[in-house]
Design a protein around this motif. Structure first.
Motif, PDB file in Angstrom:
ATOM      1  N   PHE B  46       4.959   7.005  -4.217  1.00 32.70           N
ATOM      2  CA  PHE B  46       4.589   5.685  -4.937  1.00 32.70           C
ATOM      3  C   PHE B  46       3.955   4.552  -3.956  1.00 32.70           C
ATOM      4  N   LEU B  47       2.847   3.984  -3.959  1.00 30.30           N
ATOM      5  CA  LEU B  47       2.301   2.914  -3.148  1.00 30.30           C
ATOM      6  C   LEU B  47       2.311   1.666  -3.774  1.00 30.30           C
ATOM      7  N   GLY B  59       1.748  -3.347  -1.663  1.00 24.36           N
ATOM      8  CA  GLY B  59       2.554  -2.059  -1.653  1.00 24.36           C
ATOM      9  C   GLY B  59       2.996  -1.805  -0.361  1.00 24.36           C
ATOM     10  N   THR B  60       3.537  -0.463  -0.265  1.00 24.66           N
ATOM     11  CA  THR B  60       3.970   0.156   0.776  1.00 24.66           C
ATOM     12  C   THR B  60       2.660   0.457   1.830  1.00 24.66           C
ATOM     13  N   LYS B  61       3.131   1.033   3.110  1.00 26.97           N
ATOM     14  CA  LYS B  61       2.095   1.429   4.227  1.00 26.97           C
ATOM     15  C   LYS B  61       0.858   0.299   4.346  1.00 26.97           C
ATOM     16  N   LYS B  78      -7.105  -1.506   1.928  1.00 25.48           N
ATOM     17  CA  LYS B  78      -6.363  -1.516   3.376  1.00 25.48           C
ATOM     18  C   LYS B  78      -7.356  -1.666   4.636  1.00 25.48           C
ATOM     19  N   SER B  79      -7.072  -2.850   5.124  1.00 23.39           N
ATOM     20  CA  SER B  79      -7.739  -3.125   6.654  1.00 23.39           C
ATOM     21  C   SER B  79      -6.465  -3.432   7.583  1.00 23.39           C
ATOM     22  N   PRO B  80      -6.843  -2.679   8.869  1.00 21.84           N
ATOM     23  CA  PRO B  80      -7.709  -1.860   9.072  1.00 21.84           C
ATOM     24  C   PRO B  80      -7.180  -0.296   8.419  1.00 21.84           C
ATOM     25  N   ASP B  85      -3.572   7.376   7.423  1.00 20.09           N
ATOM     26  CA  ASP B  85      -3.857   7.022   6.086  1.00 20.09           C
ATOM     27  C   ASP B  85      -4.686   8.311   5.491  1.00 20.09           C
ATOM     28  N   SER B  86      -5.120   9.474   6.093  1.00 16.18           N
ATOM     29  CA  SER B  86      -5.944  10.605   5.442  1.00 16.18           C
ATOM     30  C   SER B  86      -4.705  11.412   4.609  1.00 16.18           C
ATOM     31  N   ALA B  87      -5.045  11.370   3.432  1.00 17.67           N
ATOM     32  CA  ALA B  87      -4.416  11.969   2.145  1.00 17.67           C
ATOM     33  C   ALA B  87      -5.270  11.951   1.074  1.00 17.67           C
TER      34      ALA B  87
END
Lengths: 113, 113
Positions: B46-47, B59-61, B78-80, B85-87
């Motif tokens: 979950f994000l 959210g998270t991350k 998202k930045s940067p 984050d590849s997924a």
């Protein structure tokens, strides 16, 4: 803390054989439970959901059935596997049907040959 | 009926750039919207979610998303971006008391170092 456990982790089964996948939730009473299927590289297709023991609603059957024999247990099964059943099966739980995080189990990878 | 569209099957960018993954939905009532991330061979994490209130949810991350009712979108930002984050990212939709969480087809994000 709530935990969700799926079993088995992976299966290789023959076409025409039976299948039973399980999901157990610990630490939460009366969760809402869900089964999802994901083809390799694909999206997630909801199969079933259950709000209470003994009650299961079908979203897309795909020649599968589901049961909720206990408050904390959700079973996905079929008597006769098809090649198209291969994929990744995910169980999830939530506190209610909406307005909650849907927490997913680690999944069962199924290959039908 | 409810549906989710993620128009970009793949998004590729370099580390340090800003990322935006697109999601649009179709639903006749008030939508509840979610973003999940799936790393290779793993289940869903979950994000963030939008239920009501502020249009921008965090959210998270380090991710955030903006709900825009005017064009039925819920884009993830998202930045940067970081190579980790590849997924594959999934947008999902549900509504009040439906018991159904509908997923888009997902966007595979690749962030080059």
């Amino acid at each position: 803390a709530q935990t969700i456990h799926q079993w088995p982790v992976a299966e290789i089964k023959a076409v025409g054989s039976p299948l039973s996948l399980g999901c157990t939730i610990k630490g939460k009473s009366s969760p809402n439970l869900y089964w999802y299927w994901q083809a390799t590289g694909g999206t997630l297709q909801q199969l079933f959901y259950s709000i209470t023991v003994g009650q299961v609603e079908s979203v897309v059957q795909l020649n599968l059935s589901a049961s909720r024999p206990k408050d904390d247990q959700f079973i996905l099964s079929t008597e006769k596997l098809l090649l198209s059943h291969s994929g990744f099966y995910l169980c999830a739980w939530s506190l209610d049907t909406t307005n909650s995080d849907y927490t997913f189990g680690s999944g069962t990878r199924l290959l039908v040959i | 009926a409810q549906s989710v569209d993620q128009p970009d099957a793949h998004v590729t960018l370099y580390e340090g750039a800003s990322l935006e993954l697109r999601c649009s939905y179709s639903y006749s009532a008030a939508p509840y919207l979610f973003w999940y991330v799936q790393y290779p061979g793993q289940s869903l994490q979950f994000l963030l979610k939008y239920i009501t209130g502020d249009a921008v949810v965090k959210g998270t991350k380090g991710f955030e998303a903006e709900f825009r009712k005017s064009n039925s979108s819920f884009n993830l930002k998202k930045s940067p971006a970081h190579w980790s984050d590849s997924a594959k990212y999934f947008c999902a939709l549900t509504g009040a008391n439906t018991g159904k969480l509908t997923f888009g087809h997902g966007t595979i994000l690749r962030v080059h170092p």
